[in-house]
Design a protein around this motif. Structure first.
Motif, PDB file in Angstrom:
ATOM      1  N   THR A  20       0.782  -1.323  -0.285  1.00 28.02           N
ATOM      2  CA  THR A  20       0.090   0.036   0.008  1.00 28.02           C
ATOM      3  C   THR A  20       0.930   1.166   0.016  1.00 28.02           C
ATOM      4  O   THR A  20       2.061   1.276   0.697  1.00 28.02           O
ATOM      5  CB  THR A  20      -0.886   0.151   1.383  1.00 28.02           C
ATOM      6  OG1 THR A  20      -1.761  -1.076   1.305  1.00 28.02           O
ATOM      7  CG2 THR A  20      -1.739   1.240   1.359  1.00 28.02           C
ATOM      8  N   ASN A  73      -2.194  -0.104  -5.030  1.00 24.12           N
ATOM      9  CA  ASN A  73      -2.770  -0.485  -3.764  1.00 24.12           C
ATOM     10  C   ASN A  73      -2.622   0.947  -2.992  1.00 24.12           C
ATOM     11  O   ASN A  73      -1.588   1.271  -2.672  1.00 24.12           O
ATOM     12  CB  ASN A  73      -2.274  -1.594  -3.064  1.00 24.12           C
ATOM     13  CG  ASN A  73      -2.879  -1.916  -1.898  1.00 24.12           C
ATOM     14  OD1 ASN A  73      -3.414  -1.228  -0.877  1.00 24.12           O
ATOM     15  ND2 ASN A  73      -3.134  -3.203  -1.463  1.00 24.12           N
ATOM     16  N   THR A 102      -6.388  -0.812  -5.814  1.00 26.45           N
ATOM     17  CA  THR A 102      -7.093  -1.331  -5.072  1.00 26.45           C
ATOM     18  C   THR A 102      -6.920  -0.390  -3.820  1.00 26.45           C
ATOM     19  O   THR A 102      -6.100   0.296  -3.240  1.00 26.45           O
ATOM     20  CB  THR A 102      -6.209  -2.447  -4.338  1.00 26.45           C
ATOM     21  OG1 THR A 102      -6.127  -3.565  -5.338  1.00 26.45           O
ATOM     22  CG2 THR A 102      -6.658  -3.332  -2.983  1.00 26.45           C
ATOM     23  N   ASN A 104      -7.070  -0.172   0.192  1.00 28.63           N
ATOM     24  CA  ASN A 104      -7.121  -1.081   1.128  1.00 28.63           C
ATOM     25  C   ASN A 104      -7.568  -0.385   2.433  1.00 28.63           C
ATOM     26  O   ASN A 104      -6.933   0.707   2.812  1.00 28.63           O
ATOM     27  CB  ASN A 104      -5.472  -1.324   1.133  1.00 28.63           C
ATOM     28  CG  ASN A 104      -5.228  -2.108   2.403  1.00 28.63           C
ATOM     29  OD1 ASN A 104      -5.863  -2.660   2.908  1.00 28.63           O
ATOM     30  ND2 ASN A 104      -4.228  -2.048   2.838  1.00 28.63           N
ATOM     31  N   SER A 107      -6.278  -3.112   6.494  1.00 35.97           N
ATOM     32  CA  SER A 107      -4.982  -3.386   7.194  1.00 35.97           C
ATOM     33  C   SER A 107      -5.048  -3.339   8.620  1.00 35.97           C
ATOM     34  O   SER A 107      -5.650  -2.314   9.097  1.00 35.97           O
ATOM     35  CB  SER A 107      -3.633  -2.419   6.838  1.00 35.97           C
ATOM     36  OG  SER A 107      -2.601  -2.474   7.611  1.00 35.97           O
ATOM     37  N   LYS A 149     -10.639  -3.699  -0.812  1.00 38.38           N
ATOM     38  CA  LYS A 149      -9.781  -4.928  -0.127  1.00 38.38           C
ATOM     39  C   LYS A 149     -10.344  -4.877   1.284  1.00 38.38           C
ATOM     40  O   LYS A 149      -9.898  -3.957   2.112  1.00 38.38           O
ATOM     41  CB  LYS A 149      -8.290  -4.669  -0.271  1.00 38.38           C
ATOM     42  CG  LYS A 149      -7.706  -6.101   0.410  1.00 38.38           C
ATOM     43  CD  LYS A 149      -6.152  -6.076  -0.201  1.00 38.38           C
ATOM     44  CE  LYS A 149      -5.547  -7.174   0.561  1.00 38.38           C
ATOM     45  NZ  LYS A 149      -4.034  -7.046   0.212  1.00 38.38           N
ATOM     46  N   ASN A 178      -7.558  -9.271   3.277  1.00 39.82           N
ATOM     47  CA  ASN A 178      -6.459  -8.897   3.883  1.00 39.82           C
ATOM     48  C   ASN A 178      -5.949  -9.963   5.086  1.00 39.82           C
ATOM     49  O   ASN A 178      -6.547 -10.962   5.132  1.00 39.82           O
ATOM     50  CB  ASN A 178      -6.630  -7.466   4.577  1.00 39.82           C
ATOM     51  CG  ASN A 178      -5.311  -6.837   4.346  1.00 39.82           C
ATOM     52  OD1 ASN A 178      -4.068  -7.135   4.637  1.00 39.82           O
ATOM     53  ND2 ASN A 178      -5.481  -5.703   3.923  1.00 39.82           N
TER      54      ASN A 178
END
Ligand SMILES: Cc1cc2nc3c(=O)[nH]c(=O)nc-3n(C[C@H](O)[C@H](O)[C@H](O)COP(=O)(O)O)c2cc1C
Length: 296
Positions: A20, A73, A102, A104, A107, A149, A178
């Motif tokens: 990322t 990402n 993506t 994200n 995380s 994601k 993830n």
């Protein structure tokens, strides 16, 4: 950090996703921040998006061959005052080089990031990201798809919310999933105590269940990329049976080496020959009900 993605329909190929990436450079968490659980063929990481920021990544990507299909990402800086603005900035920065984005939001290593998965926050994020994408698409004449994601640690209600927003806002696809905060079933109890996201073989079951549950919710047409514990052609095929259009992998390359994506591609081709399939996509969704019926 590059990852490998593999098409599971028609021609089979391997392509990387980077990130990322955050707007500003950041150092991430203190070291040590990556742990191998060798017996479990797993990894725990709490990197915290260590990266050099948009501009440095962009310069590097510009020097890559244009023919490579690179996914970018994008994420938010840990200290960002406006996280949604960070994703919007990612779309603008990389529009000329990304073949897909993506977003994200899953995380576990950036405190509060997963809160963006909640219904209202997600709707606000996607509206802003799609407005930026549509603006760039009008200028460039190319519509770059945006995938979302998500985490494997979602409740049934959390999955309902994501599916509803994804369909309302015409998301281009989901990436499931993830890393997990769960430590269930690990052999290496000492390393299991490290905080961070767990990936690799022990994530396969949980991420495949969430993949199938999301496939049931979004219907057959929304592309889903299955990721989590893919270690072989058999596990890649099983992600496809659970509902994946495409498959990504990362951690198992630590144990199997960089030749793993190529081995999987050959294994899937052999499976197609054995089962007389013209495309691996013919097995897609054949076990969605089985996986969706399990508890993640
Ligand atoms: C060391 C490491 C770093 C990761 N960094 C990111 C990241 O920056 N952004 C992201 O979306 N996922 C990140 N992931 C998650 C992976 O992309 C993937 O979703 C997850 O590890 C499950 O797949 P796997 O079991 O094949 O590794 C990272 C995983 C590992 C092991």
């Amino acid at each position: 950090m590059p990852r490998y993605r593999k098409h599971c329909c028609g021609s089979v190929s391997v392509s990387p996703e980077i990130g990322t990436v955050t707007p500003k450079p950041q150092t991430g968490n203190d070291k040590p921040r990556i742990f191998r659980l060798v017996e479990d063929e797993a990894v725990i990481n709490r990197l915290g998006f260590n990266n050099e920021g948009h501009q440095a990544a962009l310069q590097r990507l510009k020097s890559c061959a244009r023919s490579t299909m690179i996914g970018v990402n994008i994420g938010a800086n840990k200290d960002s005052a406006d996280r949604i603005a960070d994703y919007v900035s990612g779309i603008h920065a990389f529009y000329g080089v990304a073949r897909y984005f993506t977003a994200n939001i899953s995380s576990p290593n950036t405190p509060g990031l997963r809160d963006l998965q909640a219904r209202e926050s997600l709707a606000a994020l996607l509206s802003a990201v799609f407005a930026a994408r549509d603006d760039e698409a009008a200028k460039a004449g190319i519509r770059v798809p945006v995938f979302l994601k998500i985490a494997p640690d979602l409740t049934e209600e959390g999955m309902d919310d994501i599916a509803a927003v994804a369909l309302e806002q015409s998301l281009d696809g989901l990436i499931v999933s993830n890393t997990t905060l769960s430590r269930d079933g690990l052999h290496d109890q000492q390393q299991a105590r490290e905080s961070g996201g767990l990936s690799g073989k022990p994530l396969f079951e949980k991420s495949t269940i969430v993949l199938a549950k999301m496939r049931k919710r979004v219907g057959p047409d929304l592309p889903i990329i299955g990721v989590g514990g893919v270690s072989s052609a058999a596990t890649a095929a099983e992600k496809t049976r659970a509902g994946a259009n495409l498959v990504q992998l990362y951690s198992c390359m630590v144990y199997e080496g960089p030749s793993l994506p190529g081995k999987i591609v050959r294994g899937l081709s052999a499976l197609c020959d054995r089962e007389k399939l013209t495309s691996i996509s013919e097995i897609r969704d054949s076990r969605t009900n089985y996986w969706a019926g399990k508890n993640a």
